[in-house]
Motif scaffolding. Structure first.
Motif, PDB file in Angstrom:
ATOM      1  N   GLN A  30      32.505  35.085  51.559  1.00  0.00           N
ATOM      2  CA  GLN A  30      33.366  36.041  50.876  1.00  0.00           C
ATOM      3  C   GLN A  30      34.281  35.309  49.897  1.00  0.00           C
ATOM      4  OE1 GLN A  30      34.628  39.463  53.569  1.00  0.00           O
ATOM      5  NE2 GLN A  30      34.230  37.890  55.085  1.00  0.00           N
ATOM      6  N   LEU A  31      34.552  35.976  48.787  1.00  0.00           N
ATOM      7  CA  LEU A  31      35.397  35.409  47.742  1.00  0.00           C
ATOM      8  C   LEU A  31      36.669  36.232  47.621  1.00  0.00           C
ATOM      9  CD1 LEU A  31      35.846  33.419  45.406  1.00  0.00           C
ATOM     10  CD2 LEU A  31      34.621  35.016  43.917  1.00  0.00           C
ATOM     11  N   PHE A  32      37.818  35.556  47.770  1.00  0.00           N
ATOM     12  CA  PHE A  32      39.122  36.203  47.672  1.00  0.00           C
ATOM     13  C   PHE A  32      39.834  35.703  46.417  1.00  0.00           C
ATOM     14  CE2 PHE A  32      38.054  36.309  52.119  1.00  0.00           C
ATOM     15  CZ  PHE A  32      38.554  37.513  52.580  1.00  0.00           C
ATOM     16  N   SER A  33      40.718  36.551  45.889  1.00  0.00           N
ATOM     17  CA  SER A  33      41.615  36.145  44.804  1.00  0.00           C
ATOM     18  C   SER A  33      43.048  36.403  45.242  1.00  0.00           C
ATOM     19  CB  SER A  33      41.315  36.914  43.515  1.00  0.00           C
ATOM     20  OG  SER A  33      41.628  38.289  43.668  1.00  0.00           O
ATOM     21  N   PHE A  34      43.942  35.540  44.787  1.00  0.00           N
ATOM     22  CA  PHE A  34      45.353  35.661  45.155  1.00  0.00           C
ATOM     23  C   PHE A  34      46.073  36.502  44.114  1.00  0.00           C
ATOM     24  CE2 PHE A  34      49.776  34.134  45.035  1.00  0.00           C
ATOM     25  CZ  PHE A  34      50.142  34.394  46.349  1.00  0.00           C
ATOM     26  N   ILE A  52      49.205  38.673  48.005  1.00  0.00           N
ATOM     27  CA  ILE A  52      48.180  39.121  48.932  1.00  0.00           C
ATOM     28  C   ILE A  52      46.831  38.596  48.459  1.00  0.00           C
ATOM     29  CG2 ILE A  52      49.415  41.195  49.656  1.00  0.00           C
ATOM     30  CD1 ILE A  52      47.771  42.770  47.671  1.00  0.00           C
ATOM     31  N   LEU A  53      45.882  38.516  49.382  1.00  0.00           N
ATOM     32  CA  LEU A  53      44.525  38.105  49.072  1.00  0.00           C
ATOM     33  C   LEU A  53      43.648  39.347  48.974  1.00  0.00           C
ATOM     34  CD1 LEU A  53      44.080  34.972  51.376  1.00  0.00           C
ATOM     35  CD2 LEU A  53      44.363  35.013  48.897  1.00  0.00           C
ATOM     36  N   ASN A  54      43.025  39.519  47.822  1.00  0.00           N
ATOM     37  CA  ASN A  54      42.122  40.650  47.610  1.00  0.00           C
ATOM     38  C   ASN A  54      40.690  40.166  47.665  1.00  0.00           C
ATOM     39  OD1 ASN A  54      44.132  42.590  47.280  1.00  0.00           O
ATOM     40  ND2 ASN A  54      44.299  42.219  45.083  1.00  0.00           N
ATOM     41  N   ILE A  55      39.857  40.922  48.356  1.00  0.00           N
ATOM     42  CA  ILE A  55      38.443  40.584  48.424  1.00  0.00           C
ATOM     43  C   ILE A  55      37.760  40.955  47.112  1.00  0.00           C
ATOM     44  CG2 ILE A  55      37.964  42.783  49.562  1.00  0.00           C
ATOM     45  CD1 ILE A  55      36.053  39.512  50.143  1.00  0.00           C
TER      46      ILE A  55
END
Length: 233
Positions: free
Chosen positions: A34-38, A52-55
């Protein structure tokens, strides 16, 4: 990060860098990547509330990843050093007294700086190894290339036979042990599926390529570029 680990059972993490965009790649015990963005929050009061970390993407790999390795992507902006002349090892002619060598020093410095990509093309591939001995890589793609390959893989799902009649789209759907309280984010290209394209019949290649507004040669160029620019080993 403790919240992610508790929810997904994290095995390994690493950064995925695409120019000015920074992502966090996570592998979990359910054999997903899975790849998250801050996403920072401007009005945060405490440091732990800073964002927050969004998927952004998820992908069922089918193997547990225990190690990621981040390496720069080779691009056409890298300039290889010119071949040395045959007489380069011969003794150089003596320089006259007072002759300045700064010109050669500047030339050497300029040449070495050409080996680095320009700042606007800073990209890294995230290589990984799995517990069952497989190797793979995640790398950013330009949006036009991504859209073409994404459309191509959707057509290949329904246009070519698959082992045991299994559906690769369903296989790559993210898998969780419990109930998933969000929608899946299918934003990762399936390289295993796309790399079947070069071995298809030429007529089928033409049909698939025309169906996505491209040509077989263009699709093969895309795949060759991806392969060459991540060929470190």
């Amino acid at each position: 990060s403790s919240g992610i680990n508790a929810e997904y059972g994290v095995y390994s993490t690493e950064y995925l860098i695409n120019n000015q965009n920074l992502g966090i790649v996570v592998s979990d015990q359910s054999k997903n990547i899975q790849l998250f963005s801050f996403e920072p929050q401007e009005n945060a009061i405490q440091p732990q509330q800073g964002g927050i970390l969004n998927i952004k993407s998820d992908f069922h790999l089918g193997s547990r990843v225990n190690k990621f390795l981040r390496l720069p992507i080779l691009t056409q902006n890298y300039i290889l050093p010119p071949p040395q002349k045959e007489n380069a090892s011969k003794e150089k002619e003596p320089k006259e007294d007072g002759e300045d060598e700064s010109e050669n020093n500047v030339a050497n410095h300029m040449h070495s700086s050409q080996l680095m990509p320009p700042p606007k093309m800073i990209r890294f591939g995230t290589f990984f190894g799995t517990l069952d001995g497989a190797l793979g890589v995640l790398r950013p793609l330009d949006e036009p290339i991504y859209k073409k390959l994404d459309a191509l893989q959707k057509k290949m799902v329904v246009s070519i036979p698959h082992p045991a009649g299994l559906n690769p789209k369903s296989w790559r759907h993210v898998n969780h042990q419990g109930k998933m309280l969000r929608n899946a984010q299918h934003n990762i290209i399936d390289g295993v599926l796309l790399w079947k394209f070069p071995y298809l019949d030429r007529n089928l290649q033409m049909e698939l390529a025309l169906g996505v507004g491209s040509s077989p040669d263009q699709i093969l160029n895309y795949l060759n570029e991806i392969d060459c620019f991540t060929s470190y080993f």
